[in-house]
Design a protein around this motif. Structure first.
Motif: not given
Length: 417
Positions: A183-186, A284-292, A297-302
């Motif tokens: 989830s977004p923390f950064m 990492v976001e691309i490999l884990c969320a976009v590719l899967s 993704v990113g700021p839209d993750v709950p």
């Protein structure tokens, strides 16, 4: 000014020391972010007893025994390696999610796309550790067959320390990578609000005679769990770890980071090259969320809160490489051990501190845990006791935790309130 409960807790600590002095100690020297979260009074408990206590809490909220045992093992492994941010500290959040019906504790992952070297796994909103174990074991099988395995997972949850999964590959003499989004923390460089997770990178490589390279790092300055641990202890954090609700102003208050603020990317601010950490975070976001194929993704993750009302749909990525397929003579492990030895023998800048390689501090912690018991900060121990009491399973707690002062309490961090 400290948190309201600090005065009472401090008094209770003094009583606790008198109860089991031989089991408590205080870390005096702070040299790294890990030293910050490990500072304070600690309780030492047996590993198997701690695993049983955590598993009992998970079973109390509907987790099958085998899955509860796996999750507990992953959490306790983090504490054994000196990573309290991802250890028993997480039990309260996991149980909160399960109690709120946000995770299906009985779910089993399934393969949604497959090829000789690659696969996509649907986690079916199951426990992150269950999904990760399935994904990494599948990745290992493919690497042994073709030389390289590449597996992504979607529809999953928090999977613990990334290094735990890379270690599964290491035990098979494979190079193992593990990644996950969160989830977004950064707060990204030049932004003023959260838009990325802590998004860790783990890479384990086998050397000779049990030696290895073990990298496990967040792509934020520190993982959010270190902020949580400091919050539980009523302890300020160093400047540079996070920002307040302005998104740009550094703060030493863990509560301000957790509530409305955020973490800085690895490297910190723009002038200290924080954009590099930001870039790794997006990778990492691309490999884990976009590719899967994660839905968000990113700021839209709950947000990772028990009141979020929806599954988080985290994504993971695992990569395994069989070095013998590239160097059939087995020179990789020999060459790696030589390289690690060279780095360890570098002249130290401080004569009292030898040069280490990634994984050395964690191996030392594991050795210490095997001899003296798993180290838990007092506040985390109190938090586990409160959690167990809430599920009427406090009889499963190690005696060292049961015997802590009854007046002593630990705060809940904002994610579970």
């Amino acid at each position: 000014m400290g948190f309201p409960w600090q005065t009472a807790a401090a008094a209770a600590v003094g009583v606790g020391i008198g109860i089991c002095l031989e089991k408590l100690r205080r870390v005096q020297t702070v040299r790294s972010s890990s030293d910050v979260v490990k500072s304070g009074v600690d309780v030492f408990v047996k590993k198997d007893q701690l695993e049983e206590a955590v598993a009992s809490c998970l079973k109390a909220v509907g987790t099958p025994p085998d899955k509860a045992a796996l999750v507990a093992k992953v959490l306790v492994a983090a504490d054994c390696r000196g990573i309290p941010s991802h250890g028993v500290n997480r039990a309260e959040m996991y149980c909160g999610e399960l109690k709120a019906g946000l995770i299906d504790p009985t779910a089993n992952p399934k393969i949604s796309a497959d090829s000789p070297s690659a696969a996509n796994v649907d986690g079916c909103n199951g426990l992150g550790a269950v999904v990760a174990e399935f994904g990494m074991k599948l990745c290992i099988q493919k690497a042994k067959s073709t030389g390289v395995g590449f597996v992504v997972c979607h529809n999953s949850n928090h999977f613990g320390i990334a290094g735990y999964w890379s270690e599964l590959a290491l035990k098979e003499n494979l190079i193992g990578f593990a990644f996950t989004n969160t989830s977004p923390f950064m707060v990204p460089t030049r932004a003023c609000q959260r838009a990325g997770g802590t998004n860790p990178i783990a890479c384990y490589c086998p050397g000779e005679n049990g030696d290895s390279f073990q990298l496990d790092m967040a792509t934020t300055t520190v993982p959010v769990g270190k902020i949580e641990v400091c919050h539980r202890k009523g302890q300020q954090i160093p400047h540079g770890w996070g920002v307040d609700n302005t998104g740009v102003r550094s703060t030493t208050s863990p509560e301000k980071v957790l509530v409305g603020g955020g973490l800085t990317p690895l490297g910190g601010l723009e002038e200290t090259a924080g954009y590099k950490g930001y870039g790794l975070n997006m990778m990492v976001e691309i490999l884990c969320a976009v590719l899967s194929g994660c839905h968000k993704v990113g700021p839209d993750v709950p947000p990772w809160r028990v009141d979020r009302g929806t599954p988080v749909d985290y994504g993971h990525c695992f990569i395994c490489i069989d070095p013998t397929k590239l160097l059939p003579t087995g020179d990789f492990q020999k060459a790696l051990s030589g390289y690690l030895s060279t780095m360890r023998q570098l002249p130290p800048g401080d004569a009292t501190q030898s040069v280490l390689v990634p994984g050395d501090p964690e191996r030392a912690e594991e050795g210490d845990a095997a001899k003296h018991g798993v180290r838990l900060n007092l506040q985390i121990s109190l938090g586990l006791r409160a959690l167990a009491q809430s599920f009427n399973c406090s009889q499963m707690l190690p005696q060292e935790i049961q015997g802590l002062p009854e007046r002593a309490t630990a705060p809940k961090h904002p994610h579970t309130v």
